[in-house]
Write a protein that holds these residues in place. Structure first.
Motif, short mmCIF file in Angstrom:
data_model
loop_
_atom_site.label_atom_id
_atom_site.label_comp_id
_atom_site.label_asym_id
_atom_site.label_seq_id
_atom_site.Cartn_x
_atom_site.Cartn_y
_atom_site.Cartn_z
N LEU A 54 -11.98 -6.27 5.54
CA LEU A 54 -12.34 -6.05 4.13
C LEU A 54 -12.75 -4.61 3.89
O LEU A 54 -12.37 -4.02 2.86
CB LEU A 54 -13.47 -7.00 3.72
CG LEU A 54 -13.11 -8.48 3.75
CD1 LEU A 54 -14.34 -9.32 3.43
CD2 LEU A 54 -11.98 -8.80 2.80
N GLU A 55 -13.47 -4.01 4.83
CA GLU A 55 -13.87 -2.62 4.67
C GLU A 55 -12.65 -1.70 4.72
O GLU A 55 -12.53 -0.77 3.93
CB GLU A 55 -14.88 -2.23 5.75
CG GLU A 55 -16.23 -2.87 5.53
CD GLU A 55 -17.20 -2.64 6.68
OE1 GLU A 55 -16.90 -1.81 7.57
OE2 GLU A 55 -18.24 -3.32 6.70
N GLU A 56 -11.75 -1.96 5.66
CA GLU A 56 -10.56 -1.12 5.77
C GLU A 56 -9.63 -1.33 4.58
O GLU A 56 -9.00 -0.39 4.10
CB GLU A 56 -9.82 -1.37 7.08
CG GLU A 56 -8.75 -0.32 7.31
CD GLU A 56 -8.22 -0.29 8.72
OE1 GLU A 56 -7.13 0.32 8.89
OE2 GLU A 56 -8.83 -0.85 9.64
N TYR A 71 -9.73 -17.03 9.38
CA TYR A 71 -9.82 -16.04 8.29
C TYR A 71 -8.48 -15.89 7.58
O TYR A 71 -8.44 -15.71 6.37
CB TYR A 71 -10.31 -14.70 8.82
CG TYR A 71 -11.68 -14.77 9.42
CD1 TYR A 71 -12.71 -15.49 8.80
CD2 TYR A 71 -11.96 -14.18 10.64
CE1 TYR A 71 -13.97 -15.57 9.36
CE2 TYR A 71 -13.22 -14.26 11.21
CZ TYR A 71 -14.21 -14.95 10.56
OH TYR A 71 -15.47 -15.04 11.12
N VAL A 72 -7.40 -15.95 8.34
CA VAL A 72 -6.07 -15.90 7.73
C VAL A 72 -5.91 -17.08 6.77
O VAL A 72 -5.38 -16.93 5.66
CB VAL A 72 -4.96 -15.89 8.80
CG1 VAL A 72 -3.58 -16.01 8.17
CG2 VAL A 72 -5.05 -14.62 9.66
N SER A 96 -1.17 -9.55 11.09
CA SER A 96 -0.82 -8.37 11.88
C SER A 96 -2.05 -7.51 12.16
O SER A 96 -2.09 -6.78 13.16
CB SER A 96 0.28 -7.55 11.20
OG SER A 96 -0.18 -6.99 10.00
N TYR A 97 -3.06 -7.60 11.32
CA TYR A 97 -4.31 -6.88 11.55
C TYR A 97 -5.06 -7.46 12.74
O TYR A 97 -5.82 -6.77 13.40
CB TYR A 97 -5.17 -6.95 10.29
CG TYR A 97 -6.39 -6.07 10.32
CD1 TYR A 97 -6.29 -4.71 10.00
CD2 TYR A 97 -7.64 -6.58 10.64
CE1 TYR A 97 -7.41 -3.90 10.02
CE2 TYR A 97 -8.76 -5.77 10.66
CZ TYR A 97 -8.65 -4.42 10.35
OH TYR A 97 -9.75 -3.61 10.38
N GLY A 98 -4.79 -8.73 13.00
CA GLY A 98 -5.41 -9.38 14.16
C GLY A 98 -6.56 -10.30 13.81
O GLY A 98 -7.35 -10.64 14.68
N LYS A 150 -11.00 -7.41 15.85
CA LYS A 150 -11.27 -6.98 14.48
C LYS A 150 -11.82 -8.16 13.70
O LYS A 150 -11.28 -9.25 13.73
CB LYS A 150 -10.00 -6.42 13.85
CG LYS A 150 -9.57 -5.14 14.52
CD LYS A 150 -8.44 -4.48 13.82
CE LYS A 150 -8.09 -3.18 14.50
NZ LYS A 150 -7.01 -2.48 13.86
N THR A 151 -12.90 -7.91 13.00
CA THR A 151 -13.59 -8.96 12.26
C THR A 151 -13.13 -8.99 10.81
O THR A 151 -12.46 -8.06 10.32
CB THR A 151 -15.10 -8.73 12.28
OG1 THR A 151 -15.40 -7.53 11.54
CG2 THR A 151 -15.63 -8.61 13.71
#
Length: 70
Positions: free
Chosen positions: A12-14, A42-43, A35-37, A6-7
């Motif tokens: 951001l879209e989700e 990025y975290v 948790s989104y991965g 997941k990018t």
């Protein structure tokens, strides 16, 4: 078969369309991103609220992503 990574753009879209994800993000942005991965880099951007650096990730991209500062 390996799951698709997941990018930041996916996240951001989700975040913009998934009320549960947005609520979780508002409660604990860093834990939600982890948790989104999302990748650690990025975290860290989210942890540091480095919205300028996050926006720059898309400057040379054909993707248009809205960056919200909740």
């Amino acid at each position: 078969m390996m799951a698709k990574t997941k990018t930041l753009a996916d996240f951001l879209e989700e975040l913009d369309s998934n009320a549960k994800l947005k609520d979780a993000y508002l409660n604990d942005a860093v834990a939600t991103a982890q948790s989104y991965g999302l990748a650690d880099e990025y975290v860290t951007l989210i942890k540091n609220k480095d919205w300028d650096a996050m926006t720059k990730r898309f400057e040379n991209s054909d993707q248009v992503v809205k960056v919200h500062t909740y």
